[in-house]
Motif scaffolding. Sequence first.
Motif, PDB file in Angstrom:
ATOM      1  N   VAL A 165       0.821  -1.219   0.000  1.00 11.89           N
ATOM      2  CA  VAL A 165       0.000   0.000   0.000  1.00 11.89           C
ATOM      3  C   VAL A 165       0.848   1.259   0.000  1.00 11.89           C
ATOM      4  CG1 VAL A 165      -1.862  -1.178   1.202  1.00 11.89           C
ATOM      5  CG2 VAL A 165      -0.143   0.026   2.527  1.00 11.89           C
ATOM      6  N   GLY A 166       2.161   1.110  -0.043  1.00 12.04           N
ATOM      7  CA  GLY A 166       3.036   2.281  -0.030  1.00 12.04           C
ATOM      8  C   GLY A 166       2.743   3.263  -1.146  1.00 12.04           C
ATOM      9  N   PRO A 167       2.619   2.810  -2.417  1.00  9.33           N
ATOM     10  CA  PRO A 167       2.314   3.763  -3.505  1.00  9.33           C
ATOM     11  C   PRO A 167       0.995   4.502  -3.263  1.00  9.33           C
ATOM     12  CG  PRO A 167       3.092   1.696  -4.400  1.00  9.33           C
ATOM     13  CD  PRO A 167       2.912   1.477  -2.948  1.00  9.33           C
ATOM     14  N   GLN A 168      -0.004   3.797  -2.710  1.00  3.19           N
ATOM     15  CA  GLN A 168      -1.294   4.439  -2.463  1.00  3.19           C
ATOM     16  C   GLN A 168      -1.166   5.514  -1.377  1.00  3.19           C
ATOM     17  OE1 GLN A 168      -4.303   1.600  -1.589  1.00  3.19           O
ATOM     18  NE2 GLN A 168      -6.007   3.024  -1.854  1.00  3.19           N
ATOM     19  N   GLU A 218      -0.829  11.261  -0.275  1.00  4.84           N
ATOM     20  CA  GLU A 218      -0.125  12.098   0.703  1.00  4.84           C
ATOM     21  C   GLU A 218      -0.648  11.842   2.121  1.00  4.84           C
ATOM     22  OE1 GLU A 218      -0.427  16.136  -0.481  1.00  4.84           O
ATOM     23  OE2 GLU A 218       0.797  15.890  -2.284  1.00  4.84           O
ATOM     24  N   THR A 219      -0.786  10.549   2.431  1.00  9.48           N
ATOM     25  CA  THR A 219      -1.263  10.151   3.760  1.00  9.48           C
ATOM     26  C   THR A 219      -0.062   9.806   4.646  1.00  9.48           C
ATOM     27  OG1 THR A 219      -3.291   9.263   2.820  1.00  9.48           O
ATOM     28  CG2 THR A 219      -2.716   8.541   5.044  1.00  9.48           C
ATOM     29  N   VAL A 220      -0.029  10.386   5.849  1.00 17.19           N
ATOM     30  CA  VAL A 220       1.052  10.121   6.805  1.00 17.19           C
ATOM     31  C   VAL A 220       0.701   8.852   7.588  1.00 17.19           C
ATOM     32  CG1 VAL A 220       2.323  10.956   8.804  1.00 17.19           C
ATOM     33  CG2 VAL A 220       1.600  12.564   7.021  1.00 17.19           C
ATOM     34  N   LEU A 221       1.638   7.905   7.651  1.00 14.61           N
ATOM     35  CA  LEU A 221       1.418   6.666   8.395  1.00 14.61           C
ATOM     36  C   LEU A 221       2.425   6.580   9.534  1.00 14.61           C
ATOM     37  CD1 LEU A 221       0.217   3.324   7.400  1.00 14.61           C
ATOM     38  CD2 LEU A 221       2.477   3.321   8.446  1.00 14.61           C
ATOM     39  N   ARG A 222       1.891   6.430  10.723  1.00 13.01           N
ATOM     40  CA  ARG A 222       2.759   6.283  11.896  1.00 13.01           C
ATOM     41  C   ARG A 222       2.696   4.844  12.384  1.00 13.01           C
ATOM     42  NH1 ARG A 222      -0.192  10.990  13.429  1.00 13.01           N
ATOM     43  NH2 ARG A 222       1.000  12.910  13.151  1.00 13.01           N
ATOM     44  N   ARG A 223       3.844   4.335  12.833  1.00 13.97           N
ATOM     45  CA  ARG A 223       3.909   2.972  13.367  1.00 13.97           C
ATOM     46  C   ARG A 223       4.363   3.036  14.829  1.00 13.97           C
ATOM     47  NH1 ARG A 223       6.999  -1.091   9.420  1.00 13.97           N
ATOM     48  NH2 ARG A 223       8.700   0.386   9.712  1.00 13.97           N
ATOM     49  N   VAL A 224       3.571   2.423  15.695  1.00 13.22           N
ATOM     50  CA  VAL A 224       3.926   2.322  17.133  1.00 13.22           C
ATOM     51  C   VAL A 224       4.103   0.835  17.429  1.00 13.22           C
ATOM     52  CG1 VAL A 224       3.262   2.851  19.488  1.00 13.22           C
ATOM     53  CG2 VAL A 224       2.561   4.382  17.622  1.00 13.22           C
ATOM     54  N   LEU A 225       5.344   0.358  17.291  1.00 13.73           N
ATOM     55  CA  LEU A 225       5.637  -1.063  17.452  1.00 13.73           C
ATOM     56  C   LEU A 225       6.604  -1.272  18.603  1.00 13.73           C
ATOM     57  CD1 LEU A 225       6.193  -2.029  13.694  1.00 13.73           C
ATOM     58  CD2 LEU A 225       4.077  -2.050  14.983  1.00 13.73           C
ATOM     59  N   GLU A 238      -9.368  10.396   2.943  1.00 17.17           N
ATOM     60  CA  GLU A 238      -9.005  11.120   1.727  1.00 17.17           C
ATOM     61  C   GLU A 238      -9.648  12.507   1.649  1.00 17.17           C
ATOM     62  OE1 GLU A 238     -10.134   8.653  -1.475  1.00 17.17           O
ATOM     63  OE2 GLU A 238     -12.277   8.622  -0.996  1.00 17.17           O
ATOM     64  N   GLN A 239     -10.759  12.744   2.392  1.00 22.59           N
ATOM     65  CA  GLN A 239     -11.400  14.057   2.351  1.00 22.59           C
ATOM     66  C   GLN A 239     -10.874  14.983   3.460  1.00 22.59           C
ATOM     67  OE1 GLN A 239     -13.350  14.888  -0.095  1.00 22.59           O
ATOM     68  NE2 GLN A 239     -13.258  12.812  -0.984  1.00 22.59           N
ATOM     69  N   GLN A 240      -9.933  14.496   4.274  1.00 27.44           N
ATOM     70  CA  GLN A 240      -9.408  15.305   5.377  1.00 27.44           C
ATOM     71  C   GLN A 240      -8.285  16.213   4.865  1.00 27.44           C
ATOM     72  OE1 GLN A 240     -12.199  13.993   7.184  1.00 27.44           O
ATOM     73  NE2 GLN A 240     -10.858  14.890   8.736  1.00 27.44           N
ATOM     74  N   ALA A 241      -8.166  17.380   5.505  1.00 28.43           N
ATOM     75  CA  ALA A 241      -7.086  18.299   5.119  1.00 28.43           C
ATOM     76  C   ALA A 241      -5.733  17.682   5.463  1.00 28.43           C
ATOM     77  CB  ALA A 241      -7.266  19.640   5.840  1.00 28.43           C
ATOM     78  N   GLU A 242      -5.630  17.083   6.641  1.00 34.97           N
ATOM     79  CA  GLU A 242      -4.410  16.371   7.044  1.00 34.97           C
ATOM     80  C   GLU A 242      -4.785  14.910   7.212  1.00 34.97           C
ATOM     81  OE1 GLU A 242      -2.714  18.055  10.502  1.00 34.97           O
ATOM     82  OE2 GLU A 242      -2.304  20.007   9.608  1.00 34.97           O
ATOM     83  N   ARG A 243      -4.198  14.072   6.389  1.00 27.13           N
ATOM     84  CA  ARG A 243      -4.547  12.649   6.386  1.00 27.13           C
ATOM     85  C   ARG A 243      -3.508  11.887   7.215  1.00 27.13           C
ATOM     86  NH1 ARG A 243      -6.007  15.021   1.794  1.00 27.13           N
ATOM     87  NH2 ARG A 243      -3.904  15.052   0.952  1.00 27.13           N
ATOM     88  N   CYS A 244      -4.008  11.153   8.194  1.00 22.42           N
ATOM     89  CA  CYS A 244      -3.104  10.456   9.123  1.00 22.42           C
ATOM     90  C   CYS A 244      -3.681   9.086   9.470  1.00 22.42           C
ATOM     91  CB  CYS A 244      -2.896  11.272  10.397  1.00 22.42           C
ATOM     92  SG  CYS A 244      -1.783  10.478  11.587  1.00 22.42           S
ATOM     93  N   LEU A 262      -5.756   2.962  13.276  1.00 21.51           N
ATOM     94  CA  LEU A 262      -6.518   4.143  13.627  1.00 21.51           C
ATOM     95  C   LEU A 262      -6.420   5.172  12.499  1.00 21.51           C
ATOM     96  CD1 LEU A 262      -4.458   3.334  16.256  1.00 21.51           C
ATOM     97  CD2 LEU A 262      -6.271   4.565  17.425  1.00 21.51           C
ATOM     98  N   ASP A 263      -7.479   5.919  12.281  1.00 21.83           N
ATOM     99  CA  ASP A 263      -7.444   6.987  11.284  1.00 21.83           C
ATOM    100  C   ASP A 263      -8.120   8.219  11.859  1.00 21.83           C
ATOM    101  OD1 ASP A 263     -10.362   7.138  10.548  1.00 21.83           O
ATOM    102  OD2 ASP A 263      -9.995   5.042   9.987  1.00 21.83           O
ATOM    103  N   ASN A 264      -7.908   9.352  11.192  1.00 17.79           N
ATOM    104  CA  ASN A 264      -8.525  10.616  11.621  1.00 17.79           C
ATOM    105  C   ASN A 264      -9.645  11.025  10.683  1.00 17.79           C
ATOM    106  OD1 ASN A 264      -6.927  11.269   9.432  1.00 17.79           O
ATOM    107  ND2 ASN A 264      -6.311  13.275  10.241  1.00 17.79           N
TER     108      ASN A 264
END
Length: 623
Positions: free
Chosen positions: A477-480, A485-492, A522-528, A545-547
Amino acid sequence: MDIKFAHFSLKKSHRQWLLAAVVALLGVILWQTAHWSRQIALENLQQQNQHQLRLFVANLQGQLEKYEFLPELLSTNSLLLNFLQYPNDVNSINALNRYLETINKVANASDTYLMNAEGWTIAASNWLSERPFIGRNFSYRPYFQQAMEGKLGRYFALGSTSNRRGYYFAYPVRDKEKIQGAVVMKIELLGFEESWRSLKEEFAVTDPDGVIFISTNDTWRYKSLYPLDDTVIARIHDSQRYWKAEIGTLAITPKDRISEQAQVVNLGDPRHSDHLMLVQEMPEAGWRVHTFASLDAVNSQVLKSLLFATILYIAVVLLVLYLYQRIRRIKERERFELRAKRVLERRVGERTADLTAANTRLLQEIEEHRRTDETLRQTQDELIQAAKMAALGQMSSGINHELNQPLAAIRSYADNARALLTRDRQEEASWNLQQIAELTERMAKISSQLKVFSRKTSGQIVSVSLQAVIDNALKIVGPQLKETETVLRRVLPEEEIYVMSDMVQLEQVLVNLITNAVHAVEQQAERCIQIAVSTRQGKAIIEILDNGPGIAKVNLGRIFDPFFTTKSEDRGLGLGLSISYRIVEMMHGSLTAANREQGGAVFTLQLDLASVAQLRSGQELAK
């Protein structure tokens, strides 16, 4: 008539003899049980009180050893020797009294004083008290006599001035080899009685004559354990050891001797007279420490053992009677069972035909269920594969973008290399060819990830690395993520986590969940989006989790239903979450959805940790 009467008399005599034998055997068993249980209970009580006695003695010895060296240390002070040599110096005596007073306070002792060779006290820590020791002669005390012999004097007695119990240490003060006097320190041992009084056992410390001078029982103090003859009593009075206290007798009556240090004694109390007495020597002080434990617990244990033995014996007798009655009825039962067996054989023959027909129908139904289950599993695998292809189709634009960039760069590097070769600039052309090779390797990695994602599952649940599965899913899903322009955080966690799952199917589930999260934001100003992993009670917890706007409450109960979707038709048929839910169920896990308080949705995936699942599997095999 006479024969019947004789037979009846014989049976009656036999029953009486049997009853007498049963009663006699019960008496022997109870006597032996009482003896054994009393011995065991006494041994247990002795072990428990031996520990308490050691603690008491160690505490007492530690207190004495803490002060034992102080008189010897004081004797080395030149101030004491100078005053013994020149006792009329007023300044010296005031300085010495203050010095002894300071030492006494620092050491927390009762009294500290200096005596000359004749036994007169010439300086003392209590010089300012109403009844100071100065001017008093204590030469009759054994501790002074021992010190004048050049030894460390030790003695326990009542103070003739204060009438308070204390232990005395005395050490000679020498001028070279000549003994000029003795320095004495008295300590009180009242704290021991108070600190040990709360215990149920009684403690007593006796002097070499057997007189109790320390005890948790106040009525025992200044009493001897055994009667003393007149010469011993006269010697005690002459030494004024206990001043004017009357020396009584506790009147202990010895009973059973268990060992050299333990015996049962009677204290003369009609209610609780018998006690277990333990003794331990304190040779340095010349004392003997005693502990007295009531035998109430021992007697209670004996009574319990007798009651248990009586109940057990009666149970055995009743069992024997029951067996005797049972033997009498065995033949009747055998006859009854023979008749019942014949009836049963007839009924079994009747039922066998019915069971055979029912068994045939059951086998047919089982075969039909097996074929249905196999068809369902194949259909599910095909749906999973179709969902993978659908996901690949949805990600095609991002993948095309990932491939078009290196293709355009390859075309540019190839044109540059051809132009550089015509100009004989081989080194620069070689660099362009090297870039082309690196770009093709990058394209091969992208295509290999697609190949891995599109492969079919093996269907086996094994131990897999959760971090590796997450990394593989993110590569898909990296290209998507990059395109939107979605920021992905990992808490491992730092340590590697292994779960029981099918690696391919778990990747499919994570790709579905992350893709849904990308669509949600995708409709959020900041995608996380955030992936959080933790462990709890043998489970691995994966949260996506998503915002985004979250899930409508009316849809929470239907979100995992097949063909249910809130997206447009070009985004899918509503099978992704349903298939993911079934996949997680087959891996003995759970998948739930909820809304976050701060906004957005959270999908929680729970799987068995590999170590916990393998342990459970081993226990099932052992059963």
